[in-house]
Design an enzyme around this catalytic site. Structure first.
Site, PDB file in Angstrom:
ATOM      1  CE  LYS A 138       5.373  -1.084  -0.473  1.00 35.09           C
ATOM      2  NZ  LYS A 138       4.622  -0.746   0.814  1.00 35.09           N
ATOM      3  CE1 TYR A 224       6.004   3.666  -2.835  1.00 31.88           C
ATOM      4  CE2 TYR A 224       5.965   2.913  -0.561  1.00 31.88           C
ATOM      5  CZ  TYR A 224       5.338   3.064  -1.784  1.00 31.88           C
ATOM      6  OH  TYR A 224       4.064   2.609  -1.959  1.00 31.88           O
TER       7      TYR A 224
HETATM    8  P1  NAD Z   1      -4.340  -4.419   5.207  1.00 34.05           P
HETATM    9  O1  NAD Z   1      -3.899  -4.981   6.514  1.00 34.05           O
HETATM   10  O2  NAD Z   1      -5.230  -3.231   5.240  1.00 34.05           O
HETATM   11  O3  NAD Z   1      -5.058  -5.546   4.341  1.00 34.05           O
HETATM   12  C1  NAD Z   1      -4.558  -6.846   4.262  1.00 34.05           C
HETATM   13  C2  NAD Z   1      -5.619  -7.764   3.713  1.00 34.05           C
HETATM   14  O4  NAD Z   1      -5.097  -9.095   3.723  1.00 34.05           O
HETATM   15  C3  NAD Z   1      -6.896  -7.776   4.567  1.00 34.05           C
HETATM   16  O5  NAD Z   1      -8.015  -7.840   3.728  1.00 34.05           O
HETATM   17  C4  NAD Z   1      -6.756  -9.072   5.378  1.00 34.05           C
HETATM   18  O6  NAD Z   1      -8.020  -9.617   5.711  1.00 34.05           O
HETATM   19  C5  NAD Z   1      -6.027  -9.954   4.380  1.00 34.05           C
HETATM   20  N1  NAD Z   1      -5.301 -11.045   5.035  1.00 34.05           N
HETATM   21  C6  NAD Z   1      -5.307 -12.321   4.621  1.00 34.05           C
HETATM   22  N2  NAD Z   1      -4.566 -13.088   5.422  1.00 34.05           N
HETATM   23  C7  NAD Z   1      -4.073 -12.282   6.374  1.00 34.05           C
HETATM   24  C8  NAD Z   1      -3.248 -12.502   7.516  1.00 34.05           C
HETATM   25  N3  NAD Z   1      -2.743 -13.711   7.809  1.00 34.05           N
HETATM   26  N4  NAD Z   1      -2.959 -11.440   8.288  1.00 34.05           N
HETATM   27  C9  NAD Z   1      -3.409 -10.207   7.999  1.00 34.05           C
HETATM   28  N5  NAD Z   1      -4.214  -9.942   6.934  1.00 34.05           N
HETATM   29  C10 NAD Z   1      -4.536 -10.969   6.134  1.00 34.05           C
HETATM   30  O7  NAD Z   1      -3.009  -4.118   4.371  1.00 34.05           O
HETATM   31  P2  NAD Z   1      -2.869  -3.147   3.129  1.00 34.05           P
HETATM   32  O8  NAD Z   1      -2.423  -1.809   3.609  1.00 34.05           O
HETATM   33  O9  NAD Z   1      -4.044  -3.227   2.274  1.00 34.05           O
HETATM   34  O10 NAD Z   1      -1.581  -3.793   2.412  1.00 34.05           O
HETATM   35  C11 NAD Z   1      -1.686  -4.933   1.579  1.00 34.05           C
HETATM   36  C12 NAD Z   1      -0.500  -4.964   0.614  1.00 34.05           C
HETATM   37  O11 NAD Z   1      -0.537  -3.797  -0.181  1.00 34.05           O
HETATM   38  C13 NAD Z   1       0.865  -4.969   1.290  1.00 34.05           C
HETATM   39  O12 NAD Z   1       1.758  -5.765   0.561  1.00 34.05           O
HETATM   40  C14 NAD Z   1       1.319  -3.523   1.227  1.00 34.05           C
HETATM   41  O13 NAD Z   1       2.711  -3.365   1.207  1.00 34.05           O
HETATM   42  C15 NAD Z   1       0.713  -3.099  -0.072  1.00 34.05           C
HETATM   43  N6  NAD Z   1       0.418  -1.648  -0.099  1.00 34.05           N
HETATM   44  C16 NAD Z   1       0.890  -0.916  -1.140  1.00 34.05           C
HETATM   45  C17 NAD Z   1       0.652   0.425  -1.183  1.00 34.05           C
HETATM   46  C18 NAD Z   1       1.160   1.225  -2.350  1.00 34.05           C
HETATM   47  O14 NAD Z   1       1.127   2.458  -2.290  1.00 34.05           O
HETATM   48  N7  NAD Z   1       1.578   0.589  -3.435  1.00 34.05           N
HETATM   49  C19 NAD Z   1      -0.053   1.064  -0.160  1.00 34.05           C
HETATM   50  C20 NAD Z   1      -0.554   0.279   0.873  1.00 34.05           C
HETATM   51  C21 NAD Z   1      -0.307  -1.074   0.901  1.00 34.05           C
END
Ligand code: NAD
Length: 378
Positions: A138, A224
């Protein structure tokens, strides 16, 4: 005679053809549902950031119907660490460039896209074209057109699609949905939902960069509030009016900080939501004709907590939402059980997101929505 591979199996089920008809006599035949459940589906996580590292990979150690089979990462150093930690073979390790070769890997059934929001559509569509079922985090994408492109790609490929809406698998959510459908507290007249946190981190993070996030609090946490408003009332809104507030423009240069919105529902109920990157909020409250029910916290990883006007505390043993969510999707593929968070649900929420931004751009003007039952899963 066609030899059915694991991938054919998933795709065949995706097209809604009874697996028992097509697979009788093979080891995957599921004349009895139990046979299908013997199989564990292989999931590849795309993007090994915080959510994959601290929530999804650990949860995949607790899942019954799927397991962590592969990884896709742009960071070479992470490959060895993950391979060793989770026993992932080299041939199940991909980067963003060679990702499409996953089409030839029969041990991967599901690709789970966990990248910044603007990358969801590209990787979900590539996964579908590779013949893999898709879980897209999401918000599903950064606009409605991208959501439609993902749905279309999955339909064309005959693969299943789900959005990473973990709350849809949570027992507390199911309980309040039941209150609404069974009218335990009468008709819902007003629903209120908040989802936000105070962001103080790195100002260069992708969540504050509109090109990568598609928007601020509304894209990240607002989905949410939208979801909760809908299941806290039991139907899609028929209109929305919205306002935006900015108190830290130096930090939130590119993305929305706080948004409030008011909904009208077809049955006459009204709703209010708040989402923010500068205020904490984690609540659902539904006021009904004969009482009320409330979840607070309502959206966090758990345990969730709830109360009702008859003095009851809503309480379930804690289960990991992400494990429940991924197992729900695996069962949907294997057994044809309902998809609790289908692509239509992600698209519907993005239609509402776009309407909220449009209302703000027009000074709070009411936007009519014509959603019918889109994305409603009972
Ligand atoms: P994060 O920043 O911790 O991780 C992002 C990942 O994408 C990293 O591994 C990064 O290296 C990679 N990446 C690739 N290209 C990138 C770029 N151009 N810029 C930045 N990062 C890049 O983020 P996250 O918290 O893991 O979130 C990732 C996804 O998961 C998002 O869409 C977020 O909304 C979703 N999410 C959902 C929940 C949930 O409860 N369902 C919780 C957290 C995150």
């Amino acid at each position: 005679m066609k030899i059915f591979t694991r991938r054919d199996f998933g795709i065949t089920l995706g097209k809604g053809i009874a697996a028992s008809t097509l697979l009788g006599g093979t080891s995957l035949a599921c004349g009895q549902n139990t046979k299908a459940l013997d199989k564990k589906l292989g999931i590849a996580l795309v993007g090994l950031g915080s959510y994959s590292t601290y929530q999804l990979a650990p949860s995949l150690q607790d899942t019954e119907h799927c397991y962590l089979a592969g990884i896709v990462t742009g960071t070479r150093e992470k490959e060895k660490i993950w391979q060793e930690k989770y026993g992932i073979p080299e041939e199940n390790t991909y980067n963003y460039e060679n990702f499409d070769n996953i089409a030839n890997n029969e041990t991967i059934d599901i690709v789970y896209v966990v990248l910044p929001n603007s990358m969801h559509a590209d990787f979900s569509i590539r996964a579908a074209k590779a013949g893999k079922h898709v879980i897209c985090e999401k918000p599903m994408a950064i606009n409605v057109a991208e959501c439609e492109a993902i749905i279309d790609a999955c339909d064309k490929a005959g693969v299943k699609l789900s959005v990473g809406y973990r709350m849809q698998s949570d027992p507390y959510t199911k309980e309040v949905k039941k209150y609404v459908t069974e009218k335990t507290f009468g008709d819902v007249h007003f629903v209120s939902s908040d989802a936000g946190y105070i962001s103080n981190g790195n100002p260069d993070q992708w969540r504050l960069n509109k090109e990568l996030s598609g928007g601020g609090a509304l894209m990240n946490m607002g989905v949410y509030s939208i979801q909760t408003s809908i299941y806290g009332c039991g139907s899609n809104p028929s209109s929305v009016s919205a306002q935006e507030f900015s108190t830290r423009p130096d930090y939130f240069k590119d993305t929305d900080e706080t948004i409030t919105a008011q909904f009208e529902f077809p049955n006459g109920a009204v709703g209010h939501m708040m989402t923010s990157h500068n205020a904490n909020g984690n609540r659902l409250k539904s006021h009904c004709s004969k009482g009320w029910f409330e979840l607070d916290p309502a959206h966090s990883y758990g345990p969730i907590s709830g109360r009702t006007s008859n003095g009851n505390v809503i309480s379930f043993p804690h289960q990991t939402q992400q494990a429940l969510q991924m197992d729900d999707f695996a069962k949907h593929i294997l057994m044809g059980t309902p998809n609790v968070a289908p692509g239509e649900m992600g698209k519907r929420d993005m239609i509402i997101v776009e309407a909220i931004y449009k209302s703000i751009a027009q000074g709070g003007k009411k936007q009519l929505l014509n959603l019918g039952n889109m994305g409603i899963v009972s």
